[in-house]
Scaffold this motif. Structure first.
Motif, mmCIF file in Angstrom:
data_model
loop_
_atom_site.group_PDB
_atom_site.id
_atom_site.type_symbol
_atom_site.label_atom_id
_atom_site.label_comp_id
_atom_site.label_asym_id
_atom_site.label_seq_id
_atom_site.Cartn_x
_atom_site.Cartn_y
_atom_site.Cartn_z
ATOM 1 N N SER A 197 0.791 -1.286 0.055
ATOM 2 C CA SER A 197 -0.005 -0.082 0.040
ATOM 3 C C SER A 197 0.778 1.393 -0.078
ATOM 4 N N LYS A 200 0.468 5.885 4.344
ATOM 5 C CA LYS A 200 -0.697 6.937 4.804
ATOM 6 C C LYS A 200 -0.270 8.196 5.434
ATOM 7 N N ASP C 31 -4.442 7.306 2.124
ATOM 8 C CA ASP C 31 -3.000 7.306 1.715
ATOM 9 C C ASP C 31 -2.532 8.490 0.726
#
Lengths: 208, 208, 208
Positions: A197, A200, C31
């Motif tokens: 990912s 963040k 994000d």
């Protein structure tokens, strides 16, 4: 010929997007009409928003209303075979990844055809790839996954940059297309497999 | 002449939609400006989305801004007489049903006037009839009722199929109009009375 | 010359709106890509919706894609300097107020240039000033602040009425502009300082 192939893949991906939307509707116990509507909006919403913003009429489903039969039919099929679909989970995640990448490429290709500047081409690709899922999440009253999920928007933007950038550099259209498709698809599948990912941004102060 | 009558009914239904939206705003303690805005968006949003998607400009309220006075005025009236409105609950449910059916017919009639294919005519009718309420629910942060409620979308689609189908078969315009209006209204009122609903699609597996 | 100044202020306000949106994204741990997208949508969404509704193409960011760099850049800057931003809270609330007022004036000015009727000019100003924040709140899955917050929509409508009304009365353009800017800004800042708000409409009966 590659563009013709892309159109076939588009129809498969459209049906796949509609089916994942139908499953999301089922998780919220929507009625059959709601399932069909959510499937149509999710599958065709991204392209519609892109066409509205670029003033590109008629919209895909207005010019080719049989696309509504593809999304609506996929939703009905989902209702019928739902009890067997958990077995197909991997197939769906794969088709969903294909949808993201193919929608992004097709969207940017339309903006290129309208002679839009590079940044608008990128935006058009991302809107086509991502907005359908955002509309689905809003209508299901969730915070859109797009803003959190594993590289979803990132895959879209990289795919489009490769496709549109390669075209701008004058490289062979088919090779650029296949390369963008491959890179986007691999990134998304690897992100799913390894839980990749983006970092963040966490901010805890209130403005007011 | 029947179309003229339809226009009068449209204005009444528009005011009724605005008033139900104002009550929804009151249930969430919005301020007066918020109430007026929500009433305008709910009343005029469905037609606006239809016109955007079909590239049919100017939008109704841009060409006839007095429609904003109808929806805004209905919202202010609602604030003033709210304490007596629970007595009028049945009147409202009736007017809301009229609104759904009339909006759907008017929306599909506009698509017919633009020579759109049959599936797009159906979609235009449903969008006009249903999207205002969806926008209201999204702005109130609810899952749209449309995807769950008693035959709401189903009534819209059946009304439009009768109206547009009858026109396509060359039947008398006024008779088709009144028949579609009657069938749609009866279905919606019977659904409210007897709690009819479409079967639900319930799916419990997570895709991820 | 005043309009040129207004354009500079617009760019500053655009960056400020993008930064407040980025902070809202950070509060939900989105994000980095999500932060950038939310900033672009919040900053440019109001003008885009106005242009769609008025059929005014190309949209601002389609015609001037460098605006995407302003909003995206502001979002990235926010991520970098976030830990120092709580000290700038007052600056942000001021810039947010400037944004509301300037966006409203610019939006109504575009509708005036399109020879729209007065009510549509008001609506265009309010949409430009307020819709970006509404989109931000919907995408963050909140009930839009607009429908509750301190005079937000009210400040927008009063600013636009002064600006468009003064122009209609044939008063000097620059003076009307500065007067509308001043009144709007003072109202918003006083409302923030003293917690002013519009009366709320509270309704407790359920319609069903």
């Amino acid at each position: 010929m590659t563009l013709y192939l892309l159109h076939i893949i588009y129809l498969v991906a459209l049906a796949a997007e509609a089916m994942t939307a139908a499953l999301a509707a089922g998780r919220r116990s929507m009625d059959w009409v709601g399932v069909i509507l959510l499937a149509c909006i999710t599958g065709l919403g991204g392209g519609s928003v892109r066409d509205l913003l670029l003033n590109h009429h008629p919209l895909s489903w207005v010019g080719s209303p049989e696309l509504l039969l593809v999304t609506g039919g996929a939703a009905i099929l989902t209702i019928i075979i739902a009890r067997h679909m958990y077995k197909l989970q991997r197939v769906f995640l794969f088709l969903d990844a294909v949808g993201l990448v193919v929608f992004s490429i097709i969207g940017s290709n339309i903006a290129i055809g309208l002679d839009q500047p590079f940044l608008v081409v990128i935006a058009a690709g991302m809107i086509t790839g991502c907005v359908g899922g955002v509309l689905r999440d809003i209508l299901c009253n969730d915070v859109p996954l797009l803003f959190r999920a594993e590289l979803y928007a990132t895959v879209s933007v990289i795919t489009v940059v490769i496709f549109a950038g390669g075209g701008r550099l004058g490289l062979d259209h088919n090779i650029v297309l296949l390369f963008a498709l491959g890179v986007g698809l691999c990134m998304r599948l690897l992100a799913l497999r390894f839980g990749w990912s983006m970092p963040k941004f966490v901010y805890k102060h209130d403005l007011h």
